[in-house]
Each structure stands twice: as structure tokens, then as C-alpha cells.
Design a protein around this motif. Structure first.
Motif, PDB file in Angstrom:
ATOM      1  N   LEU A   1       0.851  -1.186   0.000  1.00 48.54           N
ATOM      2  CA  LEU A   1       0.000   0.000   0.000  1.00 48.54           C
ATOM      3  C   LEU A   1       0.884   1.232   0.000  1.00 48.54           C
ATOM      4  O   LEU A   1       1.682   1.427   0.917  1.00 48.54           O
ATOM      5  N   GLY A   2       0.759   2.067  -1.036  1.00 40.70           N
ATOM      6  CA  GLY A   2       1.554   3.292  -1.023  1.00 40.70           C
ATOM      7  C   GLY A   2       1.836   3.840  -2.397  1.00 40.70           C
ATOM      8  O   GLY A   2       1.358   3.352  -3.416  1.00 40.70           O
ATOM      9  N   VAL A   3       2.663   4.876  -2.392  1.00 44.41           N
ATOM     10  CA  VAL A   3       3.070   5.549  -3.621  1.00 44.41           C
ATOM     11  C   VAL A   3       4.013   4.647  -4.402  1.00 44.41           C
ATOM     12  O   VAL A   3       4.727   3.822  -3.825  1.00 44.41           O
ATOM     13  N   MET A   4       4.000   4.806  -5.724  1.00 37.52           N
ATOM     14  CA  MET A   4       4.916   4.053  -6.581  1.00 37.52           C
ATOM     15  C   MET A   4       5.804   5.036  -7.327  1.00 37.52           C
ATOM     16  O   MET A   4       5.547   5.403  -8.469  1.00 37.52           O
ATOM     17  N   GLY A   5       6.836   5.510  -6.637  1.00 37.33           N
ATOM     18  CA  GLY A   5       7.829   6.379  -7.233  1.00 37.33           C
ATOM     19  C   GLY A   5       9.141   5.644  -7.393  1.00 37.33           C
ATOM     20  O   GLY A   5       9.291   4.512  -6.922  1.00 37.33           O
ATOM     21  N   PRO A   6      10.133   6.273  -8.030  1.00 38.98           N
ATOM     22  CA  PRO A   6      11.412   5.591  -8.273  1.00 38.98           C
ATOM     23  C   PRO A   6      12.117   5.129  -7.008  1.00 38.98           C
ATOM     24  O   PRO A   6      12.858   4.148  -7.033  1.00 38.98           O
ATOM     25  N   GLN A   7      11.888   5.833  -5.885  1.00 36.59           N
ATOM     26  CA  GLN A   7      12.590   5.489  -4.650  1.00 36.59           C
ATOM     27  C   GLN A   7      11.788   4.601  -3.723  1.00 36.59           C
ATOM     28  O   GLN A   7      12.229   4.301  -2.607  1.00 36.59           O
ATOM     29  N   ASP A   8      10.601   4.147  -4.140  1.00 36.24           N
ATOM     30  CA  ASP A   8       9.718   3.411  -3.235  1.00 36.24           C
ATOM     31  C   ASP A   8       9.908   1.899  -3.260  1.00 36.24           C
ATOM     32  O   ASP A   8       9.289   1.187  -2.474  1.00 36.24           O
ATOM     33  N   GLY A   9      10.720   1.380  -4.178  1.00 34.39           N
ATOM     34  CA  GLY A   9      11.131  -0.013  -4.107  1.00 34.39           C
ATOM     35  C   GLY A   9      10.147  -1.044  -4.606  1.00 34.39           C
ATOM     36  O   GLY A   9      10.310  -2.235  -4.325  1.00 34.39           O
ATOM     37  N   VAL A  10       9.141  -0.625  -5.374  1.00 37.24           N
ATOM     38  CA  VAL A  10       8.209  -1.619  -5.909  1.00 37.24           C
ATOM     39  C   VAL A  10       8.944  -2.605  -6.814  1.00 37.24           C
ATOM     40  O   VAL A  10       8.621  -3.798  -6.849  1.00 37.24           O
ATOM     41  N   ASP A  11       9.954  -2.120  -7.534  1.00 39.36           N
ATOM     42  CA  ASP A  11      10.747  -3.023  -8.371  1.00 39.36           C
ATOM     43  C   ASP A  11      11.479  -4.069  -7.526  1.00 39.36           C
ATOM     44  O   ASP A  11      11.598  -5.239  -7.927  1.00 39.36           O
ATOM     45  N   TYR A  12      11.940  -3.686  -6.338  1.00 39.83           N
ATOM     46  CA  TYR A  12      12.578  -4.648  -5.435  1.00 39.83           C
ATOM     47  C   TYR A  12      11.568  -5.708  -4.994  1.00 39.83           C
ATOM     48  O   TYR A  12      11.891  -6.903  -4.917  1.00 39.83           O
ATOM     49  N   ALA A  13      10.343  -5.263  -4.689  1.00 32.02           N
ATOM     50  CA  ALA A  13       9.314  -6.220  -4.278  1.00 32.02           C
ATOM     51  C   ALA A  13       9.008  -7.206  -5.394  1.00 32.02           C
ATOM     52  O   ALA A  13       8.872  -8.417  -5.153  1.00 32.02           O
ATOM     53  N   LEU A  14       8.908  -6.716  -6.629  1.00 30.70           N
ATOM     54  CA  LEU A  14       8.598  -7.601  -7.753  1.00 30.70           C
ATOM     55  C   LEU A  14       9.720  -8.613  -7.979  1.00 30.70           C
ATOM     56  O   LEU A  14       9.469  -9.798  -8.232  1.00 30.70           O
ATOM     57  N   THR A  69       4.373 -21.009  -5.160  1.00 32.21           N
ATOM     58  CA  THR A  69       3.371 -20.580  -6.140  1.00 32.21           C
ATOM     59  C   THR A  69       1.994 -20.408  -5.505  1.00 32.21           C
ATOM     60  O   THR A  69       0.990 -20.270  -6.208  1.00 32.21           O
ATOM     61  N   ASP A  70       1.958 -20.415  -4.171  1.00 33.88           N
ATOM     62  CA  ASP A  70       0.677 -20.339  -3.469  1.00 33.88           C
ATOM     63  C   ASP A  70       0.404 -18.949  -2.902  1.00 33.88           C
ATOM     64  O   ASP A  70      -0.368 -18.786  -1.962  1.00 33.88           O
ATOM     65  N   LEU A  71       1.051 -17.926  -3.476  1.00 30.98           N
ATOM     66  CA  LEU A  71       0.923 -16.559  -2.969  1.00 30.98           C
ATOM     67  C   LEU A  71       0.397 -15.626  -4.061  1.00 30.98           C
ATOM     68  O   LEU A  71       0.883 -15.637  -5.192  1.00 30.98           O
ATOM     69  N   HIS A  72      -0.588 -14.810  -3.718  1.00 30.45           N
ATOM     70  CA  HIS A  72      -1.046 -13.722  -4.581  1.00 30.45           C
ATOM     71  C   HIS A  72      -0.668 -12.410  -3.900  1.00 30.45           C
ATOM     72  O   HIS A  72      -0.702 -12.305  -2.667  1.00 30.45           O
ATOM     73  N   CYS A  73      -0.285 -11.400  -4.681  1.00 29.39           N
ATOM     74  CA  CYS A  73       0.152 -10.126  -4.114  1.00 29.39           C
ATOM     75  C   CYS A  73      -0.618  -8.982  -4.765  1.00 29.39           C
ATOM     76  O   CYS A  73      -0.645  -8.863  -5.998  1.00 29.39           O
ATOM     77  N   VAL A  74      -1.211  -8.124  -3.935  1.00 30.11           N
ATOM     78  CA  VAL A  74      -1.965  -6.957  -4.412  1.00 30.11           C
ATOM     79  C   VAL A  74      -1.148  -5.699  -4.141  1.00 30.11           C
ATOM     80  O   VAL A  74      -0.730  -5.455  -3.004  1.00 30.11           O
ATOM     81  N   PHE A  75      -0.919  -4.917  -5.194  1.00 30.95           N
ATOM     82  CA  PHE A  75      -0.224  -3.638  -5.066  1.00 30.95           C
ATOM     83  C   PHE A  75      -1.255  -2.526  -5.179  1.00 30.95           C
ATOM     84  O   PHE A  75      -1.821  -2.297  -6.255  1.00 30.95           O
ATOM     85  N   MET A  76      -1.498  -1.828  -4.071  1.00 31.75           N
ATOM     86  CA  MET A  76      -2.472  -0.736  -4.033  1.00 31.75           C
ATOM     87  C   MET A  76      -1.730   0.596  -4.036  1.00 31.75           C
ATOM     88  O   MET A  76      -0.842   0.831  -3.212  1.00 31.75           O
ATOM     89  N   GLY A  77      -2.117   1.477  -4.960  1.00 35.73           N
ATOM     90  CA  GLY A  77      -1.486   2.787  -5.041  1.00 35.73           C
ATOM     91  C   GLY A  77      -1.094   3.130  -6.457  1.00 35.73           C
ATOM     92  O   GLY A  77      -1.232   2.323  -7.385  1.00 35.73           O
ATOM     93  N   ALA A  78      -0.613   4.348  -6.626  1.00 34.30           N
ATOM     94  CA  ALA A  78      -0.220   4.837  -7.950  1.00 34.30           C
ATOM     95  C   ALA A  78       0.994   5.736  -7.786  1.00 34.30           C
ATOM     96  O   ALA A  78       1.420   6.037  -6.676  1.00 34.30           O
ATOM     97  N   GLY A  79       1.551   6.147  -8.919  1.00 38.53           N
ATOM     98  CA  GLY A  79       2.716   7.025  -8.871  1.00 38.53           C
ATOM     99  C   GLY A  79       3.420   7.085 -10.202  1.00 38.53           C
ATOM    100  O   GLY A  79       2.974   6.502 -11.201  1.00 38.53           O
ATOM    101  N   ASP A  80       4.558   7.772 -10.215  1.00 45.47           N
ATOM    102  CA  ASP A  80       5.291   8.045 -11.452  1.00 45.47           C
ATOM    103  C   ASP A  80       5.677   6.786 -12.211  1.00 45.47           C
ATOM    104  O   ASP A  80       5.746   6.795 -13.441  1.00 45.47           O
ATOM    105  N   VAL A  81       5.977   5.708 -11.485  1.00 46.49           N
ATOM    106  CA  VAL A  81       6.515   4.514 -12.153  1.00 46.49           C
ATOM    107  C   VAL A  81       5.511   3.366 -12.165  1.00 46.49           C
ATOM    108  O   VAL A  81       5.892   2.223 -12.432  1.00 46.49           O
ATOM    109  N   GLN A  82       4.257   3.639 -11.906  1.00 48.77           N
ATOM    110  CA  GLN A  82       3.273   2.554 -11.841  1.00 48.77           C
ATOM    111  C   GLN A  82       3.240   1.747 -13.136  1.00 48.77           C
ATOM    112  O   GLN A  82       3.269   0.502 -13.109  1.00 48.77           O
ATOM    113  N   GLN A  83       3.178   2.423 -14.287  1.00 44.73           N
ATOM    114  CA  GLN A  83       3.114   1.702 -15.558  1.00 44.73           C
ATOM    115  C   GLN A  83       4.397   0.914 -15.819  1.00 44.73           C
ATOM    116  O   GLN A  83       4.357  -0.199 -16.361  1.00 44.73           O
TER     117      GLN A  83
END
Length: 397
Positions: A216-229, A242-256
Motif C-alpha cells: 500500500l503506497g506511492v509508486m515512485g522511483p525510490q519506493d522499491g516496488v521493483d525490489y518487491a517484484l 506458487t501459493d501466494l497472490h500479491c496486491v499492489f495498491m497505489g499509484a505514482g510516477d513509475v506505476q506503468q
């Protein structure tokens, strides 16, 4: 007449900037008149609106595109509109305090426009802008770092009082900012517990998987969503989970870009991006989640910044996986497990570790919620904010 506080914020529209919205409402409830000048957003298009007693003036603003020049254009437009609207507000009613919330560290210039009219200037220090630019522009950030250090110092020098988000930021204000410690107050960005209420778990959110992870949060270059992925990729391909689903809630500069990275990593069957979602969805999702992710990488900014998502996860009794950052440990304590900084393999291992032990997850969630209720909720921060303003005006309520 009640004292009038003009709050300036450029980073997000209000009420979507949670900290500014909480501060605004707290001041109104304490008897202050509050006007906020901020940009418009996708779901905040009205230019002049009053929300729960807070007068909000918004201006059109396109987010920065194209690196440093994009930020120059964005800030130039923002400063023009902020100055225009601040002067309009001051002509209609005396402004007693201008509270500027960074970034950018340019809003002190608007406060100076109103100082001849008797307005005091309060700096609400949300981000370490020099470290933000150093972290965001690794190749050319050094020159920007020193420019922003100068602007930061000028902001501190002009401030009649400083609101810091944590003790690390307070140390910056009193250290390199040269501010007298008596003029700096810590007001943490605590969650409003009325917004974080447990719902019955919703199994549909797991998309047929055994476990659910959430971001849950902003998706900017410094927020580490790429690390999570990349950690989820390691979890799936190296650890065979393979038994895990992950929901990313939020938006930001690097969301796309993050959506594209998820596809490139072959995570379509494991990852879901929702964009910004209503509070009700956030509460359902966090009530269902088995583990929550705080993948902010260690850098000069993140190491000393308080992550709102960490506190919000704790408010919902969620166990957390975080990189080992100084302020993450201050906030979460025993409510999180800590991976080696910026090591996605270790981050994946810590997720796997939590998913294997339901009792540990439950105990971590309990500790987190208890810590929020006892020390870190917005009710505690609200007291500090009102105390700061009462002292500024030498009021005895």
C-alpha cells in the motif's frame, strides 16, 4: 476571529495527502481557520471547495516528466499558482501562519510574500529533498544535492517554527539546518485508527491462492516496488512458492513501468495492480493479507524517513517484511522482519519465513497494533501539533 493558517502543499492534492489532511482537520477541530493551497488530481478536480471545515484551493499541475527539466517545469508552474492563490487568500482574510509542506524547498518564498502582512512561517518538513534528489538521480544528483541543500538551509533560516516527522528529521533541522531545538517539534505521521478497522477476511482477494501479500503506497522511483517484484520472482522461481497472490495498491510516477516489469518477470499469475482504491478496499485487503511489504531500498532518504505504509500495516495488525532501515526499526520494532538492505533474495526468504509460521505472523500483528494504539496513532501526533501551534501563538487553552 480564530487564527487563520494557510497550508501550502505541492506533492499531492488534499485530501489525498493524508498527513496534510489530518493536520488540517485537527487544526479546524482545535478552533483554527484553515485554508489549503494544493494541486488538482485525478479524483480532486474542484478548484475551490470546503471539506469538513477546511477551505481547499486547487490549481492544475502536470507531474514532472523528463528528468530534472521536468521537475523545473513542474515547480515553476506550482510556484506561480501557489503564489497567486496565497495572495488571493491574504486579500480576503488575514493569514496568521503560512505552513509550507515540502517538497519542494521553495515554498518559503511564498511565505515571505505574506510576511509583511504579519504572517509567520512554519516549515512542515515532510522529505529530505537533498537526499531525495540524490537517491532519484544517481548519475547527476550531486550538483542538485548542493542546490537543494542551499534551498533547505534558506527554508530553515526563514522559519519561525519547524515541524519534523521523526527524530531523524529533527536532528537534520537542529544540525545542518541550524534551527534552535526549542523551535522544532516532532509530529509523526500516525494513522487515524478510525480509518483502519478490521474487516472479515475476504478470500476472493487471494485469487484462489493460499496466501495474500499486500503493498500500500506511492509508486515512485525510490519506493522499491521493483525490489518487491524481483523478490516475488525469486520467491516463485528460486523457492518454488506458487501459493501466494500479491496486491499492489497505489499509484505514482513509475506505476506503468512496474506493471510492465511484472509482465517481463512472468508474474501475471501472482501480482495484481489496483491503482488508488477506496478506504473500504484497503481495509478489506489488509484484513485478509498474511504479510505486508515495505520494500523501500536503503538510501540516504529512506534510511531516515518514516514510511506511512509501515504504520498503516501495523494499525491493521499485519506482519511486515522490510529492508533493514533505521527508521523502519524505530517504527515497526517487533512487528516486522528485516531483510539485508537491497537484497531481493533475502527479502524473498523473509516473506517465505513468515508464510511458514502462522503463530509468528499473529504475534507480530498483535505487537504492531498495540504499539500504534499506545504510542504512534494520530491522536498522539494531534496533541503534539496543537501544542506546537498553541505555543507559537502563546495561547493557554
Amino acid at each position: 476571529m480564530s487564527r487563520h493558517v494557510l497550508i501550502l502543499v505541492e506533492n499531492l492534492p488534499v485530501p489525498f495527502d493524508r498527513r496534510v489532511w489530518q493536520e488540517s482537520r485537527a487544526l479546524v477541530e482545535a478552533g483554527y481557520a484553515v485554508t489549503v493551497v494544493c494541486p488538482m488530481g485525478t479524483h480532486a478536480q474542484e478548484s475551490d471547495v470546503t471539506l469538513e471545515g477546511v477551505h481547499v484551493l486547487r490549481y492544475p499541475l502536470d507531474p514532472a516528466q523528463g528528468g530534472v527539466l521536468g521537475f523545473v517545469r513542474e515547480y515553476a508552474v506550482a510556484m506561480f499558482h501557489t503564489s497567486r492563490l496565497a495572495l488571493r487568500v491574504a486579500r480576503a482574510r488575514k493569514v496568521d501562519v503560512v505552513q509550507a509542506c515540502n517538497p519542494p524547498d521553495l515554498l518559503f518564498l511564498v511565505a515571505l510574500l505574506l510576511r509583511p502582512r504579519g504572517a509567520r512561517f512554519v516549515f512542515d518538513h515532510h522529505d529530505l529533498v537533498p537526499e531525495l534528489f540524490l537517491s532519484r538521480f544517481a548519475g547527476g544528483g550531486r550538483a542538485l544535492y548542493w542546490v537543494t541543500r542551499l534551498l533547505e538551509r534558506l527554508t530553515f533560516a526563514c522559519a519561525d517554527g519547524v515541524i519534523a516527522t521523526n527524530e531523524s528529521y529533527r536532528a537534520v533541522a537542529t544540525g545542518r539546518g541550524g534551527v534552535d531545538p526549542s523551535r522544532v517539534t516532532v509530529v509523526r505521521s500516525g494513522p487515524d485508527l478510525s480509518r483502519f478497522v478490521q474487516f472479515p477476511p475476504d478470500p476472493r482477494l487471494r485469487r484462489g491462492k493460499r496466501f495474500l501479500a499486500a503493498y500500500l503506497g506511492v509508486m515512485g522511483p525510490q519506493d522499491g516496488v521493483d525490489y518487491a517484484l524481483r523478490a516475488l520472482y525469486a520467491l516463485k522461481n528460486d523457492l518454488g512458492r506458487t501459493d501466494l497472490h500479491c496486491v499492489f495498491m497505489g499509484a505514482g510516477d513509475v506505476q506503468q513501468q512496474m506493471i510492465a516489469l511484472s509482465r517481463d518477470l512472468g508474474l501475471d499469475d501472482m501480482v495484481e495492480f489496483t491503482g488508488r482504491v477506496p478506504d473500504e478496499f484497503v481495509q478489506r485487503c489488509l484484513s485478509t493479507a498474511d504479510v505486508c511489504l515495505s520494500p523501500d531500498p536503503k538510501n540516504p532518504l529512506n534510511d531516515v524517513s518514516t514510511m506511512n505504509k509501515v504504520l498503516e500495516y501495523m494499525a491493521m495488525s499485519c506482519p511486515i517484511v522490510s529492508f533493514d532501515l533505521a527508521e523502519a526499526r524505530v517504527s515497526a520494532g517487533g512487528a516486522a522482519v528485516y531483510a539485508t538492505p537491497n537484497d531481493v533474495t533475502d527479502f524473498a526468504a523473509r516473506i517465505d519465513e513468515l508464510l511458514r509460521d502462522e503463530e509468528v505472523r499473529r504475534e507480530m500483528g498483535r505487537r504492531g497494533r498495540e504499539r500504534i494504539e499506545r504510542e504512534l496513532s494520530w491522536n498522539r501526533s494531534r496533541e503534539a501539533l496543537i501544542g506546537f501551534y498553541d505555543a507559537l501563538f502563546e495561547l493557554d487553552r
